[in-house]
Design a protein around this motif. Structure first.
Motif, short mmCIF file in Angstrom:
data_model
loop_
_atom_site.label_atom_id
_atom_site.label_comp_id
_atom_site.label_asym_id
_atom_site.label_seq_id
_atom_site.Cartn_x
_atom_site.Cartn_y
_atom_site.Cartn_z
N ASP A 109 0.83 -1.21 0.00
CA ASP A 109 0.00 0.00 0.00
C ASP A 109 0.87 1.26 0.00
OD1 ASP A 109 -2.35 -1.42 -0.06
OD2 ASP A 109 -2.66 -1.36 2.10
N TRP A 110 2.00 1.22 0.70
CA TRP A 110 2.91 2.37 0.72
C TRP A 110 3.45 2.63 -0.69
CZ3 TRP A 110 6.61 0.92 5.37
CH2 TRP A 110 5.84 0.77 6.53
N LEU A 111 3.85 1.55 -1.36
CA LEU A 111 4.44 1.69 -2.70
C LEU A 111 3.42 2.26 -3.69
CD1 LEU A 111 6.44 -1.67 -2.95
CD2 LEU A 111 7.24 0.57 -2.18
N LEU A 112 2.18 1.79 -3.59
CA LEU A 112 1.15 2.29 -4.49
C LEU A 112 0.84 3.76 -4.21
CD1 LEU A 112 -1.30 -0.78 -4.47
CD2 LEU A 112 0.46 -0.20 -6.17
N GLU A 113 0.82 4.14 -2.93
CA GLU A 113 0.58 5.53 -2.58
C GLU A 113 1.73 6.42 -3.05
OE1 GLU A 113 -1.16 8.99 -1.13
OE2 GLU A 113 -1.98 7.00 -1.63
N PHE A 114 2.95 5.94 -2.90
CA PHE A 114 4.11 6.71 -3.38
C PHE A 114 4.01 6.93 -4.88
CE2 PHE A 114 8.39 6.98 -5.17
CZ PHE A 114 8.92 8.02 -4.43
N LYS A 115 3.61 5.89 -5.60
CA LYS A 115 3.48 6.00 -7.05
C LYS A 115 2.40 6.99 -7.44
CE LYS A 115 4.25 5.17 -11.33
NZ LYS A 115 5.39 5.85 -11.95
N ARG A 116 1.31 7.02 -6.68
CA ARG A 116 0.26 7.99 -6.95
C ARG A 116 0.76 9.42 -6.73
NH1 ARG A 116 -3.65 3.93 -5.28
NH2 ARG A 116 -3.07 4.19 -3.08
N LEU A 117 1.58 9.60 -5.70
CA LEU A 117 2.10 10.93 -5.39
C LEU A 117 3.19 11.38 -6.36
CD1 LEU A 117 2.35 10.64 -1.49
CD2 LEU A 117 0.69 11.97 -2.80
N HIS A 118 3.90 10.39 -6.92
CA HIS A 118 5.04 10.70 -7.80
C HIS A 118 4.93 9.93 -9.11
CE1 HIS A 118 7.10 12.77 -4.50
NE2 HIS A 118 6.76 11.76 -3.73
N PRO A 119 4.01 10.32 -9.97
CA PRO A 119 3.80 9.57 -11.22
C PRO A 119 5.00 9.60 -12.15
CG PRO A 119 2.56 11.64 -11.22
CD PRO A 119 3.07 11.46 -9.83
N GLY A 120 5.90 10.57 -11.97
CA GLY A 120 7.07 10.66 -12.84
C GLY A 120 8.19 9.72 -12.46
N ILE A 121 8.09 9.07 -11.31
CA ILE A 121 9.14 8.16 -10.85
C ILE A 121 8.78 6.73 -11.24
CG2 ILE A 121 10.29 7.19 -8.82
CD1 ILE A 121 10.01 9.88 -7.47
N VAL A 122 9.73 6.02 -11.83
CA VAL A 122 9.55 4.62 -12.17
C VAL A 122 10.01 3.78 -10.98
CG1 VAL A 122 10.24 2.73 -13.68
CG2 VAL A 122 9.92 5.03 -14.62
N LEU A 123 9.10 2.99 -10.41
CA LEU A 123 9.45 2.07 -9.33
C LEU A 123 9.69 0.68 -9.92
CD1 LEU A 123 7.12 2.68 -6.24
CD2 LEU A 123 9.56 3.16 -6.45
N ASP A 124 10.88 0.17 -9.72
CA ASP A 124 11.25 -1.18 -10.17
C ASP A 124 11.39 -2.03 -8.91
OD1 ASP A 124 12.34 -3.46 -11.20
OD2 ASP A 124 13.99 -2.51 -12.26
N VAL A 125 10.35 -2.81 -8.58
CA VAL A 125 10.27 -3.48 -7.28
C VAL A 125 10.51 -4.98 -7.43
CG1 VAL A 125 8.89 -3.84 -5.21
CG2 VAL A 125 8.57 -1.76 -6.58
N MET A 126 11.46 -5.49 -6.66
CA MET A 126 11.71 -6.93 -6.59
C MET A 126 11.30 -7.43 -5.21
SD MET A 126 15.45 -7.23 -8.38
CE MET A 126 16.16 -6.01 -7.27
N PHE A 127 10.52 -8.50 -5.17
CA PHE A 127 10.13 -9.12 -3.91
C PHE A 127 11.02 -10.35 -3.71
CE2 PHE A 127 6.48 -6.70 -5.24
CZ PHE A 127 5.98 -6.18 -4.06
N GLU A 128 11.94 -10.26 -2.77
CA GLU A 128 12.88 -11.36 -2.55
C GLU A 128 13.41 -11.29 -1.13
OE1 GLU A 128 16.09 -10.81 -5.28
OE2 GLU A 128 16.63 -8.86 -4.49
N ASN A 129 13.94 -12.41 -0.65
CA ASN A 129 14.42 -12.47 0.72
C ASN A 129 15.95 -12.61 0.81
OD1 ASN A 129 11.77 -12.40 1.86
ND2 ASN A 129 11.52 -14.53 1.26
N ARG A 130 16.60 -12.73 -0.32
CA ARG A 130 18.05 -12.90 -0.30
C ARG A 130 18.73 -11.59 0.10
NH1 ARG A 130 19.99 -13.07 -5.03
NH2 ARG A 130 18.11 -12.27 -6.03
N VAL A 131 19.81 -11.71 0.86
CA VAL A 131 20.62 -10.54 1.21
C VAL A 131 21.83 -10.57 0.29
CG1 VAL A 131 21.90 -9.34 3.01
CG2 VAL A 131 19.86 -10.64 3.60
#
Length: 300
Positions: free
Chosen positions: A108-130
């Protein structure tokens, strides 16, 4: 030192092999190899080790490529500053987040950030590796740890609290463990790391205990673990955010509540490279996420 040669080294190591680097640079493979050889000859150092499929940095190559990337990021940040004066943040943020926390808490935070900043491209990876942020070209990572790596900037996003829990139906039929040692013989549902013996650390005031666990159901997918707990397949040991709503609704009950439990770490950290010149996009994202964590009561 020739900055063009340094830039070439960065491109080669990011591409992983000479052929891919040549494609990206719109050069021939032979030309790329020639310039790399000339750079190594000028420095008197071997910068990469070549195999039939890949190139890997030597220690000298790894140190140089760190400087090369820092210079490139500084130039990109300078160019962005000039180009975006008076404008809203633009650019790309490459983000790596844990699968469970990312999907359950941060989505929900990521979606809200995207709504606030439409000019920013979010490239999100869901992973647990460090992994090495430098090698993976990740701008920002969020990870559960007890102590963050010394070579990274770590912003504390708050404590991670694990709970021992089960469905109300399971607890009524089988009961719940009331002593730590009972976890050894309880059918457990939790996550683990391949190749690592799983232990839960339990804290009671100043006392610390460890219990070796042998789960009967294991997954890195915390949404699946939640389903397994709700299905009554055993006792889950999961972060509190995984079952927070289920506990509130009374569908899941907890036990061993006097103990503070931890498996993978005690805190959630937002991590980034110390020498990475933050773009306006990355800086805006960091500020936003830390603010969301504070509002959620996760930061101290």
């Amino acid at each position: 030192m020739d900055l063009n040669s340094l830039s070439l080294l960065v491109e080669i190591l990011e591409a992983g092999n000479l052929s891919e680097a040549a494609r990206r640079l719109k050069m021939t493979r032979a030309n790329v190899s020639y310039h790399l050889n000339q750079f190594e000859r000028t420095l008197g150092l071997q910068l990469v080790r070549r195999t039939t499929r890949r190139v890997e940095p030597t220690e000298a190559g790894l140190r140089l490529v760190e400087h090369g990337r820092a210079i490139r990021r500084a130039l990109e940040a300078a160019q962005e500053t000039v180009e975006t004066l008076g404008q809203t943040p633009q650019g790309r943020v490459r983000l790596s987040v844990p699968s469970g926390y990312g999907q359950i808490v941060m989505a929900d935070w990521l979606l809200e950030f995207k709504r606030l900043h439409p000019g920013i491209v979010l490239d999100v990876m869901f992973e647990n590796r460090v992994e090495d942020l430098l090698r993976d070209e990740v701008d920002i990572a969020v990870r559960v740890m007890s102590e963050p790596p010394q070579n990274l900037v770590a912003r504390d996003m708050g404590a991670v609290r694990y709970v021992a829990c089960a469905s109300k139906a399971y607890a009524s039929e089988h009961g719940l463990p009331t002593e730590l040692d009972e976890l050894r013989t309880t059918p457990l549902i939790t996550a683990t790391v391949v190749g690592r013996q799983l232990r839960v650390a339990a804290y009671l005031r100043e006392d610390r205990h460890e219990v070796l666990l042998e789960p009967t159901l294991i997954s890195e997918n915390f949404l699946f673990l939640r389903q397994a707990v709700l299905a009554g397949l055993g006792v889950g040991i999961v972060p509190d955010y995984v079952v927070h709503d289920d506990i509130r609704r009374g569908e899941v009950v907890t036990t061993l509540d006097a103990w503070r439990l931890s498996i993978f770490g005690t805190h959630m950290y937002l991590l980034y490279m110390p020498d990475r010149h933050q773009t306006r996009a990355a800086a805006a994202f960091i500020e936003f996420v830390l603010d969301q964590a504070r509002k959620a009561g996760r930061t101290r």
